[in-house]
Motif scaffolding. Structure first.
Motif, short mmCIF file in Angstrom:
data_model
loop_
_atom_site.label_atom_id
_atom_site.label_comp_id
_atom_site.label_asym_id
_atom_site.label_seq_id
_atom_site.Cartn_x
_atom_site.Cartn_y
_atom_site.Cartn_z
N ARG A 210 0.93 -1.27 0.17
CA ARG A 210 0.03 0.01 0.05
C ARG A 210 0.83 1.14 0.02
NH1 ARG A 210 -5.14 -1.45 2.57
NH2 ARG A 210 -3.79 -2.16 4.37
N SER A 235 1.40 -6.90 -2.07
CA SER A 235 0.49 -7.26 -0.89
C SER A 235 -0.89 -7.13 -1.12
CB SER A 235 0.84 -6.39 0.20
OG SER A 235 0.22 -4.95 -0.30
N ARG A 236 -1.67 -7.77 -0.64
CA ARG A 236 -3.04 -7.61 -0.73
C ARG A 236 -3.65 -6.16 -0.47
NH1 ARG A 236 -7.59 -11.71 2.17
NH2 ARG A 236 -9.12 -10.20 2.36
N GLN A 249 -0.92 -11.15 -6.20
CA GLN A 249 -0.92 -10.93 -4.62
C GLN A 249 -0.01 -12.16 -4.15
OE1 GLN A 249 -5.02 -10.86 -2.72
NE2 GLN A 249 -3.85 -12.06 -1.18
N ILE A 250 0.63 -11.90 -3.07
CA ILE A 250 1.53 -12.80 -2.35
C ILE A 250 1.03 -12.97 -1.12
CG2 ILE A 250 4.00 -13.33 -1.32
CD1 ILE A 250 4.76 -11.59 -4.31
N THR A 253 -3.70 -16.04 1.25
CA THR A 253 -4.82 -16.14 0.43
C THR A 253 -4.29 -15.76 -1.16
OG1 THR A 253 -5.46 -13.78 1.09
CG2 THR A 253 -6.60 -15.84 1.67
N SER A 268 3.86 -3.75 4.96
CA SER A 268 4.09 -3.70 6.53
C SER A 268 4.59 -4.89 6.86
CB SER A 268 2.78 -3.11 7.12
OG SER A 268 1.86 -4.15 6.86
N GLN A 272 -0.35 -12.45 7.36
CA GLN A 272 -0.62 -13.27 5.93
C GLN A 272 0.20 -12.69 4.73
OE1 GLN A 272 -2.53 -10.95 7.91
NE2 GLN A 272 -4.36 -11.76 8.72
N ASN A 287 11.05 0.31 3.89
CA ASN A 287 9.79 0.79 4.47
C ASN A 287 10.54 2.10 5.25
OD1 ASN A 287 7.54 1.21 6.46
ND2 ASN A 287 7.00 -0.64 5.75
N LEU A 306 10.53 4.39 -0.33
CA LEU A 306 10.66 3.83 -1.69
C LEU A 306 11.10 4.53 -2.84
CD1 LEU A 306 7.92 2.95 -3.41
CD2 LEU A 306 7.06 2.14 -1.23
#
Ligand code: FAD
Length: 320
Positions: A210, A235-236, A249-250, A253, A268, A272, A287, A306
């Motif tokens: 994000r 990321s999701r 997406q890694i 899920t 972050s 998950q 980060n 970044l």
């Protein structure tokens, strides 16, 4: 004891996926007898030699127009017909989208257990012990099959394939299966544009979260991935925010990746997400929050923006 182990050669766009060769190495480790490659498709026999070059003792093919694209119905009919003929004591598939879909169905039809998502095998032959992550990768369990077929799926990029030896020879036989009563038939496959490198098998992954803030924010990550011959992941959080496609997406899920190098930018490090990448060999996290959880799994941490750090990396790699 697994006297005969079947390995599915997974074909995508006319070529064998690397996980097929890794599966042969795994099969060799648990087999007391021969390792038999299995090829399913509408025109796949030409790939048999490659399975043999990577260690399969022989190959069985099933060719049928309905096997051109994967369906669980079609593939399970064909694979079960091979099992009927070969009576395997072991089966190894890749823990890919295909393997994750096909293996439970096969295991239930064969009345066997299934050890999924194996990352390592300790010991050999009947002493082989399978190691697999549990609790989203927070712990590993060791599993041994006491009776029945030794059936496992292996996570791509974890088990080293054997050295390719093009001088190896082996028998290639085809069996005819009347693939029928399919509940689904794939009429057409419409491919999405991709970077070309398969995320699940990529040696280098540059992933954004994000913190990348927009679809355009992914551009420097794509440039870095291209420069390194890697794939872009996400990321999701980034997918939910519509910065990129869900196919990237890694995580728990999403896809599970184990590259040699994983660069996480603006992620972050939620549990998950870690479930899908914490087994990567080297993790670099970028980060701006020094307390970010991702630094707990990172081998190298860069605290910074970044949008400053990634262009610097691009310049450095270009200069090499
Ligand atoms: P955030 O948590 O918002 O983190 C953004 C990070 O970017 C922050 O650490 C911030 O410091 C940093 N940042 C911001 N700007 C900059 C900058 N300019 N430079 C550098 N750093 C910056 N998540 C997954 O990823 N994969 C999954 O498969 C998955 N499955 C889930 C399944 C379930 C059932 C549930 C409940 C959740 C799942 N999630 C999954 C979501 C997960 O819990 C997190 O919400 C998600 O991973 C957060 O994504 P993120 O790290 O990109 O975003």
């Amino acid at each position: 004891m697994a006297n005969k182990v079947l390995v599915l050669g997974e074909v995508r766009e006319g070529a064998l996926r690397n996980v097929s060769f890794e599966a042969i190495a795994a099969a060799k480790q648990i087999a007391d007898g021969e390792v038999v490659g299995v090829l399913l498709g509408d025109s796949v026999a030409n790939l048999a030699g490659e399975l043999i070059a990577y260690g399969a003792d022989r190959v069985v093919t099933v060719e049928h127009p309905h096997l051109k694209s994967y369906t669980s119905d079609g593939y399970s009919q064909a694979f079960l017909a091979v099992c009927e003929q070969e009576k395997p004591e072991g089966i190894i598939l890749g823990h890919t989208s295909l393997g994750k879909d096909l293996s439970p169905k096969l295991a239930s039809r064969l009345n066997s257990g299934l050890i999924s998502d194996v990352t390592e095998i300790e010991g050999a032959g009947e002493d082989a012990v399978f190691i697999r992550p549990i609790y989203s990768g927070k712990a590993f369990e060791k599993v041994k099959i006491k009776e029945g077929i030794v059936f496992a799926t292996i996570r791509p990029n974890n088990i080293k394939p054997l050295e390719k030896n093009a001088s190896l020879t082996g028998d290639v036989a085809s069996i005819s299966v009347d693939v029928q009563n399919l509940r689904t038939i794939i009429k057409d496959v419409v491919r999405k544009a991709s970077t070309g490198v398969d995320l699940s098998e990529a040696k280098i992954v540059v992933a954004g979260g994000r913190g990348v803030k927009s679809a355009e924010g992914f551009e420097p990550l794509k440039e870095l991935a291209n420069l390194l011959g890697g794939a872009v992941g996400a990321s999701r959080g980034a997918c939910d925010a519509d910065y990129c496609d869900y196919s990237l997406q890694i995580g728990q899920t999403g896809k599970v990746v184990t590259p040699d190098l994983y660069i996480a930018a603006g992620i972050s490090g939620a549990i998950q997400h870690l479930a899908g990448m914490s087994n990567s060999k080297v993790i670099v996290a970028i980060n701006k929050d020094p307390e970010a959880n991702i630094f707990k799994v990172a081998d190298y941490g860069i605290v910074g923006d970044l949008f400053e750090v990634v262009p610097m990396l691009i310049e450095e790699f270009k200069a090499l």
